[in-house]
Design an enzyme around this catalytic site. Structure first.
Site, PDB file in Angstrom:
ATOM      1  N   CYS A  80       2.167  66.737 -18.116  1.00  0.00           N
ATOM      2  CA  CYS A  80       0.796  66.941 -17.629  1.00  0.00           C
ATOM      3  C   CYS A  80       0.012  67.817 -18.619  1.00  0.00           C
ATOM      4  CB  CYS A  80       0.835  67.526 -16.222  1.00  0.00           C
ATOM      5  SG  CYS A  80      -0.724  67.346 -15.313  1.00  0.00           S
ATOM      6  N   HIS A 181       4.509  64.159 -13.151  1.00  0.00           N
ATOM      7  CA  HIS A 181       5.562  65.172 -13.100  1.00  0.00           C
ATOM      8  C   HIS A 181       6.910  64.494 -12.827  1.00  0.00           C
ATOM      9  CE1 HIS A 181       3.045  68.893 -12.931  1.00  0.00           C
ATOM     10  NE2 HIS A 181       2.134  67.988 -12.631  1.00  0.00           N
ATOM     11  N   GLU A 183       9.789  65.793 -12.656  1.00  0.00           N
ATOM     12  CA  GLU A 183      10.619  66.620 -11.774  1.00  0.00           C
ATOM     13  C   GLU A 183      10.242  66.457 -10.305  1.00  0.00           C
ATOM     14  OE1 GLU A 183       7.088  69.322 -12.630  1.00  0.00           O
ATOM     15  OE2 GLU A 183       8.149  67.668 -13.590  1.00  0.00           O
TER      16      GLU A 183
END
EC number: 4.3.2.10
Length: 202
Positions: A80, A181, A183
């Site tokens: 990002c 993202h 994660e």
């Protein structure tokens, strides 16, 4: 075991990224400068914070310059904001970017609710190292107000369609970026994190 570092811009909120890397078998340090020689197999620039303070923390607070720190080909994953800093400049701030990739960062159009938050599917444009094993149409989680606008589409390996095409994954040499993202993107994100760690092992 692969040893990687997460650069902390001071915004915090990197626990989930650190946890995802550790679950994938990596040893993870959180660093705030590049004062010591690079002893890591990979570096991550996380997706939290604002453009100007983040760039300043990288370019002004370290004895070793960023490009010097990774000159040996250390794989770098920008998430990002971390991806956005690879470029020359951003409408979010006045500071110059890291100038690793040619292009700029622009705000999402007025037709969209900003920040854009939610799951979107990927349109894979060309093979990429961190996209190995990821299916075209796989869903990932975005939280962002800006998008990158590269000078060349050759570095874009995947896009998302919001009515406009938004670069979702970029790759250039040892630099990899995701606008979303990984994660927070479930099993698909886990594949990408594992792919990045595989690159770090080479």
């Amino acid at each position: 075991m692969t040893s990687v570092a997460i650069f902390d811009y001071g915004a915090g909120n990197i626990f989930s990224l650190k946890t995802s890397l550790e679950k994938a078998g990596a040893t993870v340090d959180v660093i705030t400068n590049f004062d010591k020689p690079n002893g890591y197999s990979g570096l991550l620039l996380p997706g939290v914070g604002n453009f100007d303070p983040a760039v300043k923390s990288i370019t002004e607070s370290s004895k070793i310059k960023f490009k010097e720190y990774v000159k040996d080909g250390t794989p770098v994953l920008g998430i990002c904001l971390g991806m956005e800093m690879f470029f020359e400049k951003s409408q979010e701030g006045k500071e110059k970017g890291l100038k690793i990739m040619n292009g700029e960062v622009i705000i999402l159009p007025d037709s969209m609710k900003v920040p854009h938050m939610g799951w979107n599917d990927l349109e894979i444009k060309r093979p990429g190292k961190i996209l190995q094993g990821v299916d075209n149409g796989a869903w990932v989680y975005f939280v962002h107000s800006y998008r990158v606008k590269p000078n060349s589409n050759d570095i874009i390996t995947a896009e998302a369609d919001y009515g406009i095409k938004v670069p979702a994954v970029v790759e250039q040499d040892n630099f990899f970026g995701t606008q979303f993202h990984p994660e927070k993107s479930g099993s698909v994100g886990k594949i990408m994190i594992n792919n990045f760690l595989d690159v770090c092992k080479r």
